[in-house]
Design a protein around this motif. Structure first.
Motif, PDB file in Angstrom:
ATOM      1  N   GLY A 217       0.786  -1.232   0.000  1.00  0.00           N
ATOM      2  CA  GLY A 217       0.000   0.000   0.000  1.00  0.00           C
ATOM      3  C   GLY A 217       0.813   1.275   0.000  1.00  0.00           C
ATOM      4  O   GLY A 217       0.246   2.362  -0.088  1.00  0.00           O
ATOM      5  N   GLU A 218       2.134   1.157   0.077  1.00  0.00           N
ATOM      6  CA  GLU A 218       2.991   2.336   0.105  1.00  0.00           C
ATOM      7  C   GLU A 218       3.292   2.818  -1.323  1.00  0.00           C
ATOM      8  O   GLU A 218       3.400   2.008  -2.247  1.00  0.00           O
ATOM      9  N   PRO A 219       3.454   4.134  -1.536  1.00  0.00           N
ATOM     10  CA  PRO A 219       3.830   4.633  -2.866  1.00  0.00           C
ATOM     11  C   PRO A 219       5.141   4.025  -3.335  1.00  0.00           C
ATOM     12  O   PRO A 219       6.050   3.782  -2.529  1.00  0.00           O
ATOM     13  N   VAL A 220       5.243   3.791  -4.616  1.00  0.00           N
ATOM     14  CA  VAL A 220       6.443   3.184  -5.200  1.00  0.00           C
ATOM     15  C   VAL A 220       7.415   4.246  -5.696  1.00  0.00           C
ATOM     16  O   VAL A 220       8.615   4.147  -5.473  1.00  0.00           O
ATOM     17  N   SER A 221       6.877   5.240  -6.363  1.00  0.00           N
ATOM     18  CA  SER A 221       7.722   6.212  -7.060  1.00  0.00           C
ATOM     19  C   SER A 221       7.498   7.628  -6.552  1.00  0.00           C
ATOM     20  O   SER A 221       6.451   7.943  -5.974  1.00  0.00           O
ATOM     21  N   ASN A 222       8.494   8.470  -6.819  1.00  0.00           N
ATOM     22  CA  ASN A 222       8.442   9.868  -6.412  1.00  0.00           C
ATOM     23  C   ASN A 222       9.050  10.714  -7.522  1.00  0.00           C
ATOM     24  O   ASN A 222      10.123  10.380  -8.041  1.00  0.00           O
ATOM     25  N   CYS A 223       8.386  11.764  -7.915  1.00  0.00           N
ATOM     26  CA  CYS A 223       8.942  12.695  -8.896  1.00  0.00           C
ATOM     27  C   CYS A 223       9.447  13.924  -8.143  1.00  0.00           C
ATOM     28  O   CYS A 223       8.672  14.609  -7.470  1.00  0.00           O
ATOM     29  N   ILE A 224      10.746  14.170  -8.250  1.00  0.00           N
ATOM     30  CA  ILE A 224      11.371  15.207  -7.434  1.00  0.00           C
ATOM     31  C   ILE A 224      11.954  16.318  -8.297  1.00  0.00           C
ATOM     32  O   ILE A 224      12.245  16.132  -9.487  1.00  0.00           O
ATOM     33  N   VAL A 225      12.124  17.484  -7.667  1.00  0.00           N
ATOM     34  CA  VAL A 225      12.777  18.638  -8.293  1.00  0.00           C
ATOM     35  C   VAL A 225      13.788  19.194  -7.303  1.00  0.00           C
ATOM     36  O   VAL A 225      13.748  18.879  -6.109  1.00  0.00           O
ATOM     37  N   LEU A 226      14.691  20.026  -7.792  1.00  0.00           N
ATOM     38  CA  LEU A 226      15.577  20.753  -6.893  1.00  0.00           C
ATOM     39  C   LEU A 226      14.742  21.748  -6.087  1.00  0.00           C
ATOM     40  O   LEU A 226      13.706  22.237  -6.559  1.00  0.00           O
ATOM     41  N   ASP A 227      15.178  22.050  -4.889  1.00  0.00           N
ATOM     42  CA  ASP A 227      14.372  22.876  -3.997  1.00  0.00           C
ATOM     43  C   ASP A 227      14.093  24.257  -4.570  1.00  0.00           C
ATOM     44  O   ASP A 227      13.045  24.847  -4.302  1.00  0.00           O
TER      45      ASP A 227
ATOM     46  N   ASP B 152       7.374  22.070 -22.134  1.00  0.00           N
ATOM     47  CA  ASP B 152       8.799  22.412 -22.105  1.00  0.00           C
ATOM     48  C   ASP B 152       9.522  21.813 -20.903  1.00  0.00           C
ATOM     49  O   ASP B 152      10.745  21.967 -20.775  1.00  0.00           O
ATOM     50  N   THR B 153       8.792  21.141 -20.027  1.00  0.00           N
ATOM     51  CA  THR B 153       9.398  20.527 -18.843  1.00  0.00           C
ATOM     52  C   THR B 153      10.023  19.192 -19.223  1.00  0.00           C
ATOM     53  O   THR B 153       9.359  18.333 -19.808  1.00  0.00           O
ATOM     54  N   THR B 154      11.288  19.015 -18.902  1.00  0.00           N
ATOM     55  CA  THR B 154      11.982  17.753 -19.183  1.00  0.00           C
ATOM     56  C   THR B 154      11.970  16.886 -17.926  1.00  0.00           C
ATOM     57  O   THR B 154      12.423  17.304 -16.866  1.00  0.00           O
ATOM     58  N   ILE B 155      11.447  15.675 -18.079  1.00  0.00           N
ATOM     59  CA  ILE B 155      11.357  14.739 -16.957  1.00  0.00           C
ATOM     60  C   ILE B 155      12.254  13.546 -17.247  1.00  0.00           C
ATOM     61  O   ILE B 155      12.122  12.899 -18.291  1.00  0.00           O
ATOM     62  N   ALA B 156      13.156  13.245 -16.317  1.00  0.00           N
ATOM     63  CA  ALA B 156      14.082  12.125 -16.474  1.00  0.00           C
ATOM     64  C   ALA B 156      13.478  10.859 -15.879  1.00  0.00           C
ATOM     65  O   ALA B 156      13.005  10.854 -14.740  1.00  0.00           O
ATOM     66  N   PHE B 157      13.501   9.795 -16.677  1.00  0.00           N
ATOM     67  CA  PHE B 157      13.069   8.474 -16.233  1.00  0.00           C
ATOM     68  C   PHE B 157      14.260   7.524 -16.336  1.00  0.00           C
ATOM     69  O   PHE B 157      15.108   7.654 -17.221  1.00  0.00           O
ATOM     70  N   ALA B 158      14.298   6.540 -15.451  1.00  0.00           N
ATOM     71  CA  ALA B 158      15.470   5.678 -15.380  1.00  0.00           C
ATOM     72  C   ALA B 158      15.619   4.786 -16.598  1.00  0.00           C
ATOM     73  O   ALA B 158      16.684   4.727 -17.214  1.00  0.00           O
TER      74      ALA B 158
ATOM     75  N   LEU C 135      19.204  15.768 -13.224  1.00  0.00           N
ATOM     76  CA  LEU C 135      18.523  16.791 -12.428  1.00  0.00           C
ATOM     77  C   LEU C 135      19.535  17.768 -11.837  1.00  0.00           C
ATOM     78  O   LEU C 135      19.335  18.987 -11.881  1.00  0.00           O
ATOM     79  N   GLU C 136      20.619  17.245 -11.321  1.00  0.00           N
ATOM     80  CA  GLU C 136      21.635  18.074 -10.677  1.00  0.00           C
ATOM     81  C   GLU C 136      22.306  19.013 -11.667  1.00  0.00           C
ATOM     82  O   GLU C 136      22.624  20.162 -11.341  1.00  0.00           O
ATOM     83  N   SER C 137      22.511  18.527 -12.909  1.00  0.00           N
ATOM     84  CA  SER C 137      23.217  19.322 -13.919  1.00  0.00           C
ATOM     85  C   SER C 137      22.311  20.264 -14.690  1.00  0.00           C
ATOM     86  O   SER C 137      22.796  21.088 -15.473  1.00  0.00           O
ATOM     87  N   GLY C 138      21.000  20.140 -14.501  1.00  0.00           N
ATOM     88  CA  GLY C 138      20.071  20.994 -15.226  1.00  0.00           C
ATOM     89  C   GLY C 138      19.587  20.425 -16.538  1.00  0.00           C
ATOM     90  O   GLY C 138      18.823  21.080 -17.249  1.00  0.00           O
ATOM     91  N   GLN C 139      20.012  19.194 -16.880  1.00  0.00           N
ATOM     92  CA  GLN C 139      19.522  18.569 -18.105  1.00  0.00           C
ATOM     93  C   GLN C 139      18.055  18.181 -17.980  1.00  0.00           C
ATOM     94  O   GLN C 139      17.358  18.054 -18.985  1.00  0.00           O
TER      95      GLN C 139
END
Length: 304
Positions: free
Chosen positions: A117-127, A140-146, A187-191
């Motif tokens: 019952g717990e969430p599996v995934s999380n979509c995060i951004v820099l603070d 225009d938002t770029t989302i990185a997936f594994a 995410l860290e590099s801004g890509q």
């Protein structure tokens, strides 16, 4: 345990589809009824984590009375094909590859553990990101997936975004990074503006873990996915003897239990606490995975 399985689905969907009808079970090792052959693979993306082969072997032998041979293989599709062809009797894997296997109609699920019952995934951004919630995402938002075959790094977040009214390749730009750690690098590099990953990584903030390079307060969440309908399943070859099958069905829930957590290591972490396993589950239990995959335009309903 759910936290580890959340990041484990690295089965190659297209690869399985290409080989889905190639298995030939005319010559099977499963007919050797004196031995249980178990195909294992790492349950995490961490290359330093070893499969507890000796513990699995000893515990299964104690509970079944059979001699057990364990073969460690590199990926899910290899496990599935080995079981289908009869070269291996059983294999353990997380929800999506289990659904892939069961939907071929040529592999049985012997035991399955429901999700907790717990969430599996999380979509995060820099603070300091201007994105405050999922509604701020645009084309225009770029989302990185594994990886396009990852549960927590692709299927589950794609489904979460779809539930929020965001269609892939239309309402946001997809970046397939090739791994959870690479999504964080992007995410860290801004890509990438957003990185969608497993919930397991969020708790690593500030721990100097090379897999998650952020300190506490450096990232925040835009949203979390639903839970997995199935956490783990143990799959079996359909041509093994009834005696061997019965022995495994009785033994597997005993072997894979919290009582053996210390001996099984990461494998014990893959089974949710307080959740009873389902013995010989029907294929319908895996239908939610088929539905979730369909959101990502992947049809796993008829790979047989």
């Amino acid at each position: 345990m759910h936290k580890v399985t959340a990041i484990t689905t690295t089965a190659v969907v297209l690869g399985l589809g290409l080989t889905a009808c190639s298995a030939d079970s005319s010559e099977t090792n499963a007919q050797d009824n004196d031995v249980i052959r178990f195909a294992t693979l790492p349950l995490t993306d961490d290359p330093t984590t070893e499969t507890p082969v000796e513990a699995i072997q000893e515990l299964l032998e104690e509970e079944t009375g059979y001699r057990v041979e364990v073969t460690d293989v590199p990926n899910y599709s290899a496990v599935i094909e080995a079981i289908r062809a009869g070269h291996e009797d059983i294999g353990m894997m997380s929800g999506f590859p289990s659904a892939l296997a069961v939907n071929t109609g040529e592999v049985d699920a012997l035991v399955a553990w429901p999700g907790d019952g717990e969430p599996v995934s999380n979509c995060i951004v820099l603070d300091d990101s201007p994105l405050q919630d999922l509604n701020d995402i645009t084309a225009d938002t770029t989302i990185a997936f594994a990886d396009p075959a990852s549960s927590s790094g692709y299927f589950m977040p794609i489904h979460m975004l779809d539930q929020a009214g965001l269609t892939m390749d239309e309402d946001y730009t997809v970046l397939l990074s090739g791994g959870h750690d690479r999504s964080f690098m992007a995410l860290e590099s801004g890509q990438a503006d957003v990185a969608c990953t497993s919930n397991i990584f969020i708790d690593m903030a500030g721990q100097d873990n090379p897999m998650f390079p952020f300190d506490e307060g450096e990232i925040r969440s835009l949203g979390q996915s639903i839970s997995m309908p199935v956490s783990l399943a143990i799959l079996g070859n359909q041509d093994m003897s009834e005696e061997k099958r019965d022995a495994l069905i009785e033994a597997l829930p005993k072997v894979y239990s919290q009582e053996n957590a210390d001996r099984l290591g990461v494998y014990a972490e893959g089974i949710p606490e307080g959740v009873d396993p389902i013995i010989e589950p029907e294929a319908e239990i895996f239908q939610p995975f088929v539905d979730i995959a369909a959101v990502a335009d992947v049809d796993i309903s008829d790979l047989g």
